[in-house]
Design a protein around this motif. Structure first.
Motif, PDB file in Angstrom:
ATOM      1  N   UNK A 147       0.856  -1.185   0.000  1.00  0.00           N
ATOM      2  CA  UNK A 147       0.000   0.000   0.000  1.00  0.00           C
ATOM      3  C   UNK A 147       0.891   1.233   0.000  1.00  0.00           C
ATOM      4  N   UNK A 148       1.383   1.605  -1.203  1.00  0.00           N
ATOM      5  CA  UNK A 148       2.276   2.742  -1.302  1.00  0.00           C
ATOM      6  C   UNK A 148       3.601   2.459  -0.614  1.00  0.00           C
ATOM      7  N   UNK A 149       4.002   3.347   0.291  1.00  0.00           N
ATOM      8  CA  UNK A 149       5.257   3.183   1.026  1.00  0.00           C
ATOM      9  C   UNK A 149       5.098   2.275   2.238  1.00  0.00           C
ATOM     10  N   UNK A 158      -2.462  -4.098  10.749  1.00  0.00           N
ATOM     11  CA  UNK A 158      -1.195  -3.469  11.108  1.00  0.00           C
ATOM     12  C   UNK A 158      -0.485  -2.958   9.856  1.00  0.00           C
ATOM     13  N   UNK A 159       0.162  -1.806   9.973  1.00  0.00           N
ATOM     14  CA  UNK A 159       0.920  -1.236   8.860  1.00  0.00           C
ATOM     15  C   UNK A 159       2.395  -1.165   9.237  1.00  0.00           C
ATOM     16  N   UNK A 160       3.244  -1.420   8.253  1.00  0.00           N
ATOM     17  CA  UNK A 160       4.683  -1.261   8.471  1.00  0.00           C
ATOM     18  C   UNK A 160       5.276  -0.497   7.291  1.00  0.00           C
ATOM     19  N   UNK A 161       6.248   0.348   7.619  1.00  0.00           N
ATOM     20  CA  UNK A 161       6.851   1.215   6.608  1.00  0.00           C
ATOM     21  C   UNK A 161       7.924   0.456   5.842  1.00  0.00           C
ATOM     22  N   UNK A 162       7.877   0.519   4.512  1.00  0.00           N
ATOM     23  CA  UNK A 162       8.862  -0.156   3.675  1.00  0.00           C
ATOM     24  C   UNK A 162       9.480   0.817   2.669  1.00  0.00           C
ATOM     25  N   UNK A 169       7.188   7.833  12.614  1.00  0.00           N
ATOM     26  CA  UNK A 169       5.879   7.721  13.251  1.00  0.00           C
ATOM     27  C   UNK A 169       4.953   8.820  12.775  1.00  0.00           C
ATOM     28  N   UNK A 170       3.663   8.666  13.041  1.00  0.00           N
ATOM     29  CA  UNK A 170       2.655   9.648  12.651  1.00  0.00           C
ATOM     30  C   UNK A 170       2.668   9.946  11.157  1.00  0.00           C
ATOM     31  N   UNK A 171       2.980   8.927  10.342  1.00  0.00           N
ATOM     32  CA  UNK A 171       2.939   9.109   8.900  1.00  0.00           C
ATOM     33  C   UNK A 171       4.122   9.860   8.326  1.00  0.00           C
ATOM     34  N   UNK A 172       5.214  10.014   9.096  1.00  0.00           N
ATOM     35  CA  UNK A 172       6.367  10.767   8.612  1.00  0.00           C
ATOM     36  C   UNK A 172       7.616   9.880   8.560  1.00  0.00           C
ATOM     37  N   UNK A 173       8.403  10.081   7.499  1.00  0.00           N
ATOM     38  CA  UNK A 173       9.664   9.359   7.333  1.00  0.00           C
ATOM     39  C   UNK A 173      10.750  10.361   6.969  1.00  0.00           C
ATOM     40  N   UNK A 174      11.984  10.033   7.339  1.00  0.00           N
ATOM     41  CA  UNK A 174      13.098  10.955   7.115  1.00  0.00           C
ATOM     42  C   UNK A 174      14.222  10.240   6.377  1.00  0.00           C
ATOM     43  N   UNK A 175      14.762  10.908   5.378  1.00  0.00           N
ATOM     44  CA  UNK A 175      15.872  10.357   4.599  1.00  0.00           C
ATOM     45  C   UNK A 175      17.006  11.372   4.596  1.00  0.00           C
ATOM     46  N   UNK A 176      18.224  10.909   4.918  1.00  0.00           N
ATOM     47  CA  UNK A 176      19.401  11.781   4.979  1.00  0.00           C
ATOM     48  C   UNK A 176      20.378  11.370   3.885  1.00  0.00           C
ATOM     49  N   UNK A 177      20.703  12.318   3.009  1.00  0.00           N
ATOM     50  CA  UNK A 177      21.644  12.076   1.918  1.00  0.00           C
ATOM     51  C   UNK A 177      22.859  12.978   2.109  1.00  0.00           C
ATOM     52  N   UNK A 178      24.044  12.381   2.019  1.00  0.00           N
ATOM     53  CA  UNK A 178      25.295  13.125   2.174  1.00  0.00           C
ATOM     54  C   UNK A 178      26.105  13.030   0.892  1.00  0.00           C
ATOM     55  N   UNK A 179      26.611  14.164   0.446  1.00  0.00           N
ATOM     56  CA  UNK A 179      27.443  14.169  -0.760  1.00  0.00           C
ATOM     57  C   UNK A 179      28.581  15.167  -0.587  1.00  0.00           C
ATOM     58  N   UNK A 180      29.654  14.960  -1.335  1.00  0.00           N
ATOM     59  CA  UNK A 180      30.795  15.867  -1.320  1.00  0.00           C
ATOM     60  C   UNK A 180      30.861  16.591  -2.651  1.00  0.00           C
ATOM     61  N   UNK A 181      30.766  17.909  -2.611  1.00  0.00           N
ATOM     62  CA  UNK A 181      30.827  18.730  -3.822  1.00  0.00           C
ATOM     63  C   UNK A 181      32.246  19.265  -3.996  1.00  0.00           C
ATOM     64  N   UNK A 182      32.981  18.767  -4.989  1.00  0.00           N
ATOM     65  CA  UNK A 182      34.342  19.224  -5.259  1.00  0.00           C
ATOM     66  C   UNK A 182      34.321  20.249  -6.398  1.00  0.00           C
ATOM     67  N   UNK A 183      35.060  21.335  -6.212  1.00  0.00           N
ATOM     68  CA  UNK A 183      35.137  22.377  -7.231  1.00  0.00           C
ATOM     69  C   UNK A 183      35.841  21.836  -8.472  1.00  0.00           C
ATOM     70  N   UNK A 184      35.287  22.086  -9.635  1.00  0.00           N
ATOM     71  CA  UNK A 184      35.890  21.592 -10.877  1.00  0.00           C
ATOM     72  C   UNK A 184      37.170  22.366 -11.178  1.00  0.00           C
ATOM     73  N   UNK A 185      38.096  21.808 -11.969  1.00  0.00           N
ATOM     74  CA  UNK A 185      39.401  22.437 -12.238  1.00  0.00           C
ATOM     75  C   UNK A 185      39.311  23.850 -12.805  1.00  0.00           C
TER      76      UNK A 185
END
Length: 292
Positions: A147-149, A158-162, A169-185
């Motif tokens: 059923x969606x996410x 019962x519902x479980x988040x996938x 909880x309370x219908x909210x999910x959090x995603x953390x993305x980390x990246x390194x931005x290097x200056x081009x030459x």
């Protein structure tokens, strides 16, 4: 939900008969109200019974159509969601349906059960729903339906988040993305060239460009960009309804320039250049006068 567990009187092919009859009738029921079977009560020892071992006799519970229909609106929210989930699995409801569609389905089931009641047959509205769940491959055992996410257990509701990230909880999910931005030459060369021209009066040499690029990339690797995305989902459909992203970290243009400036100021040439410039300015002021 104060509903007695139904005890269907039919077995074997009875569910198929119920399913076929319900489909043929279109859930219309009879023109007048019939009785709706709502399970069995009794079979327990009453409080204060004088006779040891005495049990109350079981009796069938019958409601009018209106009484049975009104039960839906007295259910807890979780009970309504459980019913909605079973309706989706049965194919009688679809993803995106909510309490309004669920109440209409319950009314339809009640009216069909009342038709059986008029014929003296004990068929609970849940028996009819179970026929469709069974036909769709569902059982009373634990079974999960997408059923969606989320996934929903058709037996317990019962519902479980996938979905991606971590469920808060309370219908909210959090995603953390980390990246390194290097200056081009090319950008790094442009920054270094401007700094050397402003501070040293010349273009940087090949070795100076390499030293600046190395220092810049080291600093950028130590300050990655972190994007934190919080998604809010509709708990009845599992679909996202809103999303908010907050960014932190990374380097600004001012920060990159400061790294190059510090690199230049560490050199002996910078000190000589500053001294020469200072003395030259003082000499010109002495001869031509300070600018007004």
């Amino acid at each position: 939900m104060a509903i007695s567990k139904p005890t269907p009187s039919s077995s074997g092919g009875a569910q198929t008969d119920v399913l076929a009859a319900f489909a043929a009738a279109g859930g219309s029921g009879a023109a007048t109200q019939g009785r709706v079977y709502f399970g069995e009560q009794g079979g327990y020892r009453p409080k204060g019974a004088e006779e040891k071992g005495r049990l109350l006799p079981k009796r069938s519970v019958w409601l009018t159509e209106d009484e049975a229909i009104s039960r839906f609106f007295g259910w807890r929210q979780k009970d309504q969601q459980d019913f909605l989930a079973k309706g989706i699995v049965s194919g009688l409801l679809k993803l995106g349906d909510g309490p309004m569609e669920a109440s209409k389905l319950w009314t339809k089931l009640v009216k069909e059960a009342a038709s059986y009641g008029k014929a003296g047959k004990k068929v609970h509205p849940f028996d009819i729903l179970a026929s469709y769940v069974s036909a769709a491959g569902g059982t009373r055992e634990s079974q999960w339906q997408s059923m969606g996410a989320f996934e929903v257990n058709v037996a317990t509701g019962e519902k479980r988040y996938v979905g991606p990230g971590t469920y808060l909880g309370d219908g909210k999910a959090q995603q953390i993305d980390t990246r390194t931005d290097l200056t081009d030459p090319d950008t790094a060369r442009a920054i270094a060239t401007k700094l050397f021209q402003d501070l040293m009066g010349r273009d940087p040499g090949a070795g100076e460009l390499g030293a600046f690029a190395s220092a810049l990339h080291t600093a950028e690797s130590s300050a990655p960009v972190v994007n934190t995305t919080t998604t809010t989902y509709n708990m009845e459909t599992g679909q996202p309804v809103s999303q908010d992203t907050q960014s932190s970290g990374g380097m600004t243009a001012e920060g990159r320039a400061l790294i190059g400036e510090n690199q230049i100021k560490k050199s002996k040439e910078y000190g000589v250049t500053q001294a020469a410039t200072t003395y030259q300015n003082a000499f010109e002021n002495l001869i031509f006068g300070a600018p007004e």
